[in-house]
Motif scaffolding. Structure first.
Motif, PDB file in Angstrom:
ATOM      1  N   ASN A 131       0.879  -1.174   0.000  1.00  0.00           N
ATOM      2  CA  ASN A 131       0.000   0.000   0.000  1.00  0.00           C
ATOM      3  C   ASN A 131       0.914   1.221   0.000  1.00  0.00           C
ATOM      4  O   ASN A 131       1.502   1.538   1.027  1.00  0.00           O
ATOM      5  CB  ASN A 131      -0.875  -0.002   1.256  1.00  0.00           C
ATOM      6  CG  ASN A 131      -1.769   1.234   1.360  1.00  0.00           C
ATOM      7  OD1 ASN A 131      -1.684   2.152   0.567  1.00  0.00           O
ATOM      8  ND2 ASN A 131      -2.614   1.265   2.376  1.00  0.00           N
ATOM      9  N   ASP A 132       1.209   1.951  -1.102  1.00  0.00           N
ATOM     10  CA  ASP A 132       0.547   1.784  -2.385  1.00  0.00           C
ATOM     11  C   ASP A 132       1.450   0.954  -3.349  1.00  0.00           C
ATOM     12  O   ASP A 132       1.467  -0.241  -3.276  1.00  0.00           O
ATOM     13  CB  ASP A 132       0.269   3.160  -3.008  1.00  0.00           C
ATOM     14  CG  ASP A 132      -0.832   3.916  -2.267  1.00  0.00           C
ATOM     15  OD1 ASP A 132      -1.917   3.361  -2.106  1.00  0.00           O
ATOM     16  OD2 ASP A 132      -0.606   5.075  -1.855  1.00  0.00           O
ATOM     17  N   GLN A 133       2.169   1.674  -4.220  1.00  0.00           N
ATOM     18  CA  GLN A 133       2.979   1.005  -5.241  1.00  0.00           C
ATOM     19  C   GLN A 133       4.104   0.193  -4.595  1.00  0.00           C
ATOM     20  O   GLN A 133       4.627   0.551  -3.533  1.00  0.00           O
ATOM     21  CB  GLN A 133       3.596   2.030  -6.202  1.00  0.00           C
ATOM     22  CG  GLN A 133       2.601   2.748  -7.082  1.00  0.00           C
ATOM     23  CD  GLN A 133       1.932   3.946  -6.406  1.00  0.00           C
ATOM     24  OE1 GLN A 133       2.267   4.300  -5.277  1.00  0.00           O
ATOM     25  NE2 GLN A 133       0.994   4.571  -7.104  1.00  0.00           N
ATOM     26  N   GLY A 134       4.460  -0.930  -5.247  1.00  0.00           N
ATOM     27  CA  GLY A 134       5.484  -1.782  -4.666  1.00  0.00           C
ATOM     28  C   GLY A 134       6.379  -2.433  -5.699  1.00  0.00           C
ATOM     29  O   GLY A 134       6.019  -2.559  -6.874  1.00  0.00           O
ATOM     30  N   LYS A 135       7.545  -2.820  -5.238  1.00  0.00           N
ATOM     31  CA  LYS A 135       8.512  -3.517  -6.070  1.00  0.00           C
ATOM     32  C   LYS A 135       9.293  -4.464  -5.172  1.00  0.00           C
ATOM     33  O   LYS A 135       9.480  -4.189  -3.978  1.00  0.00           O
ATOM     34  CB  LYS A 135       9.460  -2.503  -6.716  1.00  0.00           C
ATOM     35  CG  LYS A 135      10.062  -2.903  -8.050  1.00  0.00           C
ATOM     36  CD  LYS A 135      10.764  -1.677  -8.679  1.00  0.00           C
ATOM     37  CE  LYS A 135      11.201  -1.965 -10.096  1.00  0.00           C
ATOM     38  NZ  LYS A 135      11.855  -0.772 -10.708  1.00  0.00           N
ATOM     39  N   ALA A 136       9.748  -5.599  -5.716  1.00  0.00           N
ATOM     40  CA  ALA A 136      10.516  -6.547  -4.918  1.00  0.00           C
ATOM     41  C   ALA A 136      11.615  -7.168  -5.755  1.00  0.00           C
ATOM     42  O   ALA A 136      11.439  -7.414  -6.956  1.00  0.00           O
ATOM     43  CB  ALA A 136       9.611  -7.642  -4.353  1.00  0.00           C
ATOM     44  N   TRP A 137      12.735  -7.398  -5.096  1.00  0.00           N
ATOM     45  CA  TRP A 137      13.866  -8.098  -5.692  1.00  0.00           C
ATOM     46  C   TRP A 137      14.244  -9.255  -4.784  1.00  0.00           C
ATOM     47  O   TRP A 137      14.186  -9.146  -3.558  1.00  0.00           O
ATOM     48  CB  TRP A 137      15.087  -7.191  -5.827  1.00  0.00           C
ATOM     49  CG  TRP A 137      14.929  -6.005  -6.711  1.00  0.00           C
ATOM     50  CD1 TRP A 137      15.301  -5.883  -8.025  1.00  0.00           C
ATOM     51  CD2 TRP A 137      14.396  -4.722  -6.345  1.00  0.00           C
ATOM     52  NE1 TRP A 137      15.022  -4.626  -8.486  1.00  0.00           N
ATOM     53  CE2 TRP A 137      14.470  -3.884  -7.481  1.00  0.00           C
ATOM     54  CE3 TRP A 137      13.865  -4.194  -5.162  1.00  0.00           C
ATOM     55  CZ2 TRP A 137      14.027  -2.570  -7.474  1.00  0.00           C
ATOM     56  CZ3 TRP A 137      13.410  -2.888  -5.140  1.00  0.00           C
ATOM     57  CH2 TRP A 137      13.502  -2.089  -6.296  1.00  0.00           C
ATOM     58  N   LEU A 138      14.646 -10.360  -5.382  1.00  0.00           N
ATOM     59  CA  LEU A 138      15.177 -11.495  -4.637  1.00  0.00           C
ATOM     60  C   LEU A 138      16.532 -11.846  -5.229  1.00  0.00           C
ATOM     61  O   LEU A 138      16.633 -12.141  -6.429  1.00  0.00           O
ATOM     62  CB  LEU A 138      14.234 -12.696  -4.709  1.00  0.00           C
ATOM     63  CG  LEU A 138      14.673 -13.927  -3.911  1.00  0.00           C
ATOM     64  CD1 LEU A 138      14.693 -13.630  -2.410  1.00  0.00           C
ATOM     65  CD2 LEU A 138      13.764 -15.125  -4.197  1.00  0.00           C
ATOM     66  N   ASN A 139      17.550 -11.755  -4.406  1.00  0.00           N
ATOM     67  CA  ASN A 139      18.928 -12.015  -4.846  1.00  0.00           C
ATOM     68  C   ASN A 139      19.292 -11.189  -6.072  1.00  0.00           C
ATOM     69  O   ASN A 139      19.916 -11.674  -7.015  1.00  0.00           O
ATOM     70  CB  ASN A 139      19.128 -13.504  -5.105  1.00  0.00           C
ATOM     71  CG  ASN A 139      18.974 -14.326  -3.838  1.00  0.00           C
ATOM     72  OD1 ASN A 139      19.252 -13.850  -2.741  1.00  0.00           O
ATOM     73  ND2 ASN A 139      18.504 -15.562  -3.975  1.00  0.00           N
ATOM     74  N   VAL A 169      18.635 -12.563  -0.369  1.00  0.00           N
ATOM     75  CA  VAL A 169      18.393 -11.157  -0.054  1.00  0.00           C
ATOM     76  C   VAL A 169      17.046 -10.732  -0.636  1.00  0.00           C
ATOM     77  O   VAL A 169      16.870 -10.708  -1.859  1.00  0.00           O
ATOM     78  CB  VAL A 169      19.512 -10.255  -0.613  1.00  0.00           C
ATOM     79  CG1 VAL A 169      19.310  -8.816  -0.142  1.00  0.00           C
ATOM     80  CG2 VAL A 169      20.878 -10.758  -0.190  1.00  0.00           C
ATOM     81  N   LEU A 170      16.100 -10.414   0.241  1.00  0.00           N
ATOM     82  CA  LEU A 170      14.788  -9.942  -0.177  1.00  0.00           C
ATOM     83  C   LEU A 170      14.707  -8.437   0.064  1.00  0.00           C
ATOM     84  O   LEU A 170      14.899  -7.973   1.190  1.00  0.00           O
ATOM     85  CB  LEU A 170      13.689 -10.649   0.610  1.00  0.00           C
ATOM     86  CG  LEU A 170      12.245 -10.179   0.339  1.00  0.00           C
ATOM     87  CD1 LEU A 170      11.846 -10.421  -1.116  1.00  0.00           C
ATOM     88  CD2 LEU A 170      11.278 -10.876   1.288  1.00  0.00           C
ATOM     89  N   VAL A 171      14.442  -7.704  -1.002  1.00  0.00           N
ATOM     90  CA  VAL A 171      14.331  -6.238  -0.930  1.00  0.00           C
ATOM     91  C   VAL A 171      12.927  -5.828  -1.358  1.00  0.00           C
ATOM     92  O   VAL A 171      12.476  -6.202  -2.445  1.00  0.00           O
ATOM     93  CB  VAL A 171      15.358  -5.540  -1.846  1.00  0.00           C
ATOM     94  CG1 VAL A 171      15.207  -4.019  -1.766  1.00  0.00           C
ATOM     95  CG2 VAL A 171      16.780  -5.953  -1.483  1.00  0.00           C
ATOM     96  N   LEU A 172      12.248  -5.077  -0.505  1.00  0.00           N
ATOM     97  CA  LEU A 172      10.957  -4.491  -0.858  1.00  0.00           C
ATOM     98  C   LEU A 172      11.111  -2.986  -0.965  1.00  0.00           C
ATOM     99  O   LEU A 172      11.851  -2.364  -0.201  1.00  0.00           O
ATOM    100  CB  LEU A 172       9.897  -4.786   0.209  1.00  0.00           C
ATOM    101  CG  LEU A 172       9.552  -6.225   0.548  1.00  0.00           C
ATOM    102  CD1 LEU A 172       8.388  -6.253   1.531  1.00  0.00           C
ATOM    103  CD2 LEU A 172       9.216  -7.018  -0.705  1.00  0.00           C
ATOM    104  N   LYS A 173      10.402  -2.404  -1.915  1.00  0.00           N
ATOM    105  CA  LYS A 173      10.324  -0.945  -2.061  1.00  0.00           C
ATOM    106  C   LYS A 173       8.848  -0.581  -2.125  1.00  0.00           C
ATOM    107  O   LYS A 173       8.091  -1.190  -2.894  1.00  0.00           O
ATOM    108  CB  LYS A 173      11.028  -0.508  -3.341  1.00  0.00           C
ATOM    109  CG  LYS A 173      10.942   0.983  -3.634  1.00  0.00           C
ATOM    110  CD  LYS A 173      11.638   1.260  -4.958  1.00  0.00           C
ATOM    111  CE  LYS A 173      11.626   2.719  -5.329  1.00  0.00           C
ATOM    112  NZ  LYS A 173      12.309   2.929  -6.644  1.00  0.00           N
ATOM    113  N   VAL A 174       8.440   0.372  -1.309  1.00  0.00           N
ATOM    114  CA  VAL A 174       7.028   0.742  -1.244  1.00  0.00           C
ATOM    115  C   VAL A 174       6.908   2.258  -1.299  1.00  0.00           C
ATOM    116  O   VAL A 174       7.560   2.971  -0.529  1.00  0.00           O
ATOM    117  CB  VAL A 174       6.361   0.220   0.045  1.00  0.00           C
ATOM    118  CG1 VAL A 174       4.856   0.493   0.008  1.00  0.00           C
ATOM    119  CG2 VAL A 174       6.616  -1.270   0.220  1.00  0.00           C
TER     120      VAL A 174
END
Length: 204
Positions: A131-139, A169-174
């Motif tokens: 909530n709201d926009q999101g992005k995720a990276w794994l390794n 490595v889990l990276v979230l951007k919100v």
């Protein structure tokens, strides 16, 4: 060495061990009973000054996909210096606004990182909501992107991913436009939560 001396040495060694073990135990954490990651490194709030879709596309860190922060690392962006904070969520989700920007939290971006430790390689589903926009990276690989506004819903998005043995490595951007600013994540196998993982807040 007398028997009394041996006993005293043994008791001293046990006392030292009792001090060391809890510190080591704190180096890793478990997901909660539903598999949600509750321990994160969080960097927020980063002023966005643009639409949510533009904010989610903008790299505030100059290499966001490959970040491996530690607690208390500092980041400067747009004249603002922020610190990566170790954070345990009170509920299954990160509440960026309540925990890191109670006086504002609108038109801002934030990052959350967790080091996921698996005993063996496994194919799983990354289930998350933002909530709201999101992005995720794994390794270092982008595995998820959402460009609209929405309220938080657990498991709103499900992405098949592979965990390697050892550290992942889990990276979230919100990005938040207005009102609530939140995110949640866990790993599933089918509809069953994966709970036999460890979570660390320090890169290896």
């Amino acid at each position: 060495m007398t028997r009394n001396t041996v006993v005293r040495v043994g008791l001293l060694a046990a006392a030292v061990a009792s001090l060391v073990i809890p510190i080591r135990a704190q180096e890793t954490f478990a997901p909660d009973a539903e598999g949600f990651i509750r321990n994160w490194l969080v960097l927020a709030p980063l002023p966005s000054g643009q639409s949510g879709a533009d904010g989610i596309a903008y790299d505030y860190l100059g290499g966001e996909a490959a970040i491996k922060p530690k607690a208390d690392d500092k980041v400067s962006n747009g004249g603002v210096t922020l610190t990566w904070k170790a954070h345990r969520t009170p509920a299954y989700f990160i509440d960026f606004r309540e925990s890191f920007a109670p006086a504002g939290g609108e038109n801002v971006a934030g990052y959350a990182v967790a080091y996921i430790i698996a005993d063996a390689p496994m194919n799983v589903t990354l289930a998350l909501g933002t909530n709201d926009q999101g992005k995720a990276w794994l390794n270092g690989k982008e595995v998820f992107k959402f460009l609209e506004t929405r309220v938080l819903e657990r498991d709103a998005d499900k992405v098949p991913v592979s965990l390697v043995a050892g550290q992942n490595v889990l990276v979230l951007k919100v990005v938040n436009e207005v009102n609530s600013w939140q995110a949640c994540a866990r790993f599933l196998r089918g509809d069953v939560a994966v709970t036999n993982l460890k979570v660390s807040l320090a890169p290896r």
